[in-house]
Design a protein around this motif. Structure first.
Motif, PDB file in Angstrom:
ATOM      1  N   LYS A 113       1.076  -1.091  -0.092  1.00  0.00           N
ATOM      2  CA  LYS A 113      -0.046  -0.003  -0.132  1.00  0.00           C
ATOM      3  C   LYS A 113       0.937   1.269  -0.023  1.00  0.00           C
ATOM      4  O   LYS A 113       0.711   2.211  -0.763  1.00  0.00           O
ATOM      5  CB  LYS A 113      -1.014  -0.108   1.110  1.00  0.00           C
ATOM      6  N   ALA A 131       2.267   1.599  -3.519  1.00  0.00           N
ATOM      7  CA  ALA A 131       1.336   1.983  -4.151  1.00  0.00           C
ATOM      8  C   ALA A 131       0.921   3.605  -4.195  1.00  0.00           C
ATOM      9  O   ALA A 131       1.004   4.321  -5.241  1.00  0.00           O
ATOM     10  CB  ALA A 131      -0.020   1.469  -4.033  1.00  0.00           C
ATOM     11  N   ASN A 171       1.739   6.341  -7.101  1.00  0.00           N
ATOM     12  CA  ASN A 171       0.537   7.001  -7.722  1.00  0.00           C
ATOM     13  C   ASN A 171       1.180   8.683  -7.633  1.00  0.00           C
ATOM     14  O   ASN A 171       0.763   9.567  -8.702  1.00  0.00           O
ATOM     15  CB  ASN A 171      -0.473   6.852  -6.777  1.00  0.00           C
ATOM     16  N   THR A 220      -0.490   1.171 -19.820  1.00  0.00           N
ATOM     17  CA  THR A 220      -0.188   1.178 -18.343  1.00  0.00           C
ATOM     18  C   THR A 220       1.435   1.511 -18.101  1.00  0.00           C
ATOM     19  O   THR A 220       1.807   1.503 -17.139  1.00  0.00           O
ATOM     20  CB  THR A 220      -0.333  -0.289 -17.691  1.00  0.00           C
ATOM     21  N   SER A 267       5.796  -1.219  -9.814  1.00  0.00           N
ATOM     22  CA  SER A 267       4.885  -0.257  -9.496  1.00  0.00           C
ATOM     23  C   SER A 267       4.904   1.180 -10.083  1.00  0.00           C
ATOM     24  O   SER A 267       4.195   1.912 -10.610  1.00  0.00           O
ATOM     25  CB  SER A 267       4.357  -0.124  -7.937  1.00  0.00           C
ATOM     26  N   GLU A 305      -1.694  -1.121 -10.031  1.00  0.00           N
ATOM     27  CA  GLU A 305      -2.842  -2.066 -10.447  1.00  0.00           C
ATOM     28  C   GLU A 305      -2.080  -3.291 -11.303  1.00  0.00           C
ATOM     29  O   GLU A 305      -2.534  -4.542 -11.140  1.00  0.00           O
ATOM     30  CB  GLU A 305      -3.796  -1.677 -11.426  1.00  0.00           C
ATOM     31  N   ALA A 337      -0.337  -5.486  -8.853  1.00  0.00           N
ATOM     32  CA  ALA A 337      -1.438  -6.417  -8.021  1.00  0.00           C
ATOM     33  C   ALA A 337      -1.708  -7.285  -8.991  1.00  0.00           C
ATOM     34  O   ALA A 337      -2.061  -8.722  -8.499  1.00  0.00           O
ATOM     35  CB  ALA A 337      -2.490  -5.179  -7.685  1.00  0.00           C
ATOM     36  N   GLN A 338      -1.959  -7.409 -10.199  1.00  0.00           N
ATOM     37  CA  GLN A 338      -2.265  -8.420 -11.085  1.00  0.00           C
ATOM     38  C   GLN A 338      -1.288  -9.430 -11.193  1.00  0.00           C
ATOM     39  O   GLN A 338      -1.691 -10.670 -11.044  1.00  0.00           O
ATOM     40  CB  GLN A 338      -2.655  -7.999 -12.563  1.00  0.00           C
ATOM     41  N   ASP A 358      -1.570 -11.553  -8.136  1.00  0.00           N
ATOM     42  CA  ASP A 358      -2.809 -12.174  -8.165  1.00  0.00           C
ATOM     43  C   ASP A 358      -2.520 -13.746  -8.748  1.00  0.00           C
ATOM     44  O   ASP A 358      -2.942 -14.887  -8.705  1.00  0.00           O
ATOM     45  CB  ASP A 358      -3.957 -11.682  -8.726  1.00  0.00           C
TER      46      ASP A 358
END
Length: 526
Positions: A124, A127, A131, A177, A283, A289, A292-293, A296
């Motif tokens: 977090k 991220a 950002n 991206t 990142s 994002e 994060a993928q 996953d």
């Protein structure tokens, strides 16, 4: 109760060694081969399939491998690992890299914190910083956006993140991206840092220093190299650098960095791509994002690795076939051959992952083992490798098991039709041809043109290389290495073999040398 026994004391291993060998050339010819391709395949999740039809296995071998998996308690040992037991016996540590992408078992509390919560919190924080960099809240002194991120690290702080970045760079550009170009400085050779610095605008560059201990000689040397370049450009280095380190390192609370993100001793460098080590640079390069993928995809493969059914657990199956090849069939090497240019550095990452983990000659208790452990890993992307070392693979005196990786679709969506087929079709045609050529061979009266065949391979097939499939691919090999270490009863999670050279290098630099060490030092004008 878990038992940690040497492989040569395990009853099922003795049974495995007595199972009739498969004649691969015969098994893969004609309709037999077609049936094998349909039969010997297992889903890896995220649309990936592990096909092992061209391995020297049949139902009898697989049954023996299933017994070996059960007797060596591979699933129970994996459960012990992800539930936080101290399986790194050499360093007396837990092994928690799986927890960076998901909670596989019960909560693990160490250092007075819940470790899953700790890893998520770091993600977090990364991220949030990424950002802010992307939207211009964090800028250089002139208020201009950073356009380049440069990772400074070596070993697992470089090989994995670099391979993952290259794997997703073109995908990110096509899928809008792509945020920042990434560069990597690893080698203490000054030409490495100089070459990178010569290709970037340091005023618009953000540097990520990665060192768990905060004392890694090569990394701190390259940091000084970069800080010197920033100073010469009239820039404040502390406004251009972030750190990835442990909370107890000298880098953790230093004013020399914009921010510090944390890892811990429970994640080895070669297993750290899904931690802050890979998280910060990926990142920043592609956006949180996308990272994060990636996580996953890795988490999905980790779940499959919990399956007690060998034929439904691709990582464990791949691992045991590898043990069979190493310890029963006597093969010494494994070639990793991705038919994807995006995976150009993936074999280099797997080289460290496998050889640093399982290059051991003593068991978990420090006792010598009387059998072979980890193989030599090497590889290059296809089709380049076909014009390089495939000659030895096809007709050399050693049989080398092969691990192919291929995708039905390319990443960038661009192709050209030449001679009735596209470039992607030509690429895929080559990998198909190689699998069958290695397995079946070709008889010729001219011995120079004769191919014996019987050269085993497997292939991982996917629709396209993207963040989720890359994560699953990474976790597959991490879990494969782990399972093999369990079978061999070695500690896959320390790396004492890298330490001796470091100690001697410090002696050389301190001019505390004699004998051959001094003579070689003199030859190199140290």
């Amino acid at each position: 109760m878990i038992n940690w026994n040497n492989l040569d004391t395990v009853d099922s291993y003795q049974e495995l060694s007595k199972v009739a060998r498969v004649n691969l050339a015969e098994a893969m010819n004609g309709e037999n081969g077609a049936e094998r391709v349909k039969k010997y395949s297992v889903s890896m999740g995220e649309g990936l399939v592990y096909n092992y039809a061209a391995k020297q296995v049949d139902d009898n071998v697989l049954a023996a491998l299933a017994k070996l998996a059960e007797e060596t308690q591979l699933i129970e040992k994996f459960e012990a690992l992800y539930n936080g037991e101290v399986v790194n016996t050499g360093e007396k540590r837990r092994v928690l890299h799986h927890m960076t992408r998901g909670q596989l078992g019960e909560a693990v509390v160490a250092d007075d914190v819940d470790k899953r919560t700790f890893y998520v919190e770091q993600q977090k924080r990364i991220a949030e910083l990424a950002n802010k960099v992307h939207n211009g809240e964090i800028t250089n002194a002139a208020g201009e956006k950073f356009t380049t991120v440069v990772q400074i690290g070596i070993g697992g702080s470089d090989l994995g993140p670099r391979a993952m970045y290259l794997a997703l760079e073109n995908w990110a550009k096509v899928n809008n991206t792509f945020k920042m170009e990434a560069k990597f400085i690893s080698n203490v050779d000054p030409d490495d840092a100089a070459a990178v610095l010569n290709t970037i605008d340091v005023a618009h560059s953000l540097f990520v220093l990665v060192s768990k201990s905060g004392t890694t000689l090569e990394t701190l040397t390259n940091e000084s190299f970069v800080k010197d370049a920033l100073k010469n450009a009239g820039l404040d280095a502390s406004k251009h650098m972030i750190a990835v380190t442990s909370e107890t390192s000298p880098l953790a609370k230093s004013d020399d960095y914009l921010a510090a993100f944390y890892m811990d001793d429970y994640i080895g460098g070669r297993f750290s791509s899904t931690s802050a080590v890979g998280g910060a640079v990926l990142s920043l390069a592609f956006g949180p994002e996308v990272f994060a993928q990636f996580l996953d995809g890795a988490a999905e493969e980790d779940k499959l690795a919990k399956n007690k059914d060998l034929l439904a657990n691709p990582a464990m199956l791949d691992a045991l076939i590898g043990v069979y090849e190493r310890n029963v069939l006597g093969y010494q090497n494994t070639a990793v051959l991705p038919y994807s240019q995006a995976l150009s550095r993936f074999p280099a990452h797997l080289q460290q992952l496998d050889m640093e983990s399982n290059g051991k000659s003593v068991n978990r208790f420090g006792e010598p083992v009387n059998y072979q452990t980890g193989p030599v890993i090497f590889g290059e992307p296809g089709t380049n490798g076909q014009h390089s070392f495939y000659q030895l693979l096809h007709q050399g005196t050693d049989i080398v098991p092969l691990q192919f990786v291929g995708f039905k679709n390319n990443q960038m969506g661009r192709d050209v039709l030449i001679q009735d087929s596209t470039s992607q079709q030509k690429l895929c045609a080559n990998v198909v041809a190689q699998i069958v050529a290695f397995a079946c061979g070709k008889a010729d009266e001219d011995r120079n043109k004769n191919f014996e065949g019987g050269r085993p391979s497997s292939i991982i097939i996917g629709n396209q290389l993207n963040p989720k499939t890359l994560g699953a691919l990474l976790a597959h090999f991490e879990n494969k290495v782990m399972f093999q270490g369990f079978v061999w009863n070695i500690n896959s999670f320390d790396q004492e073999g890298v330490q001796l050279g470091k100690v001697l290098a410090k002696r050389v630099l301190a001019h505390e040398t004699d004998g051959a060490l001094k003579e070689y030092s003199d030859l190199l004008n140290i």
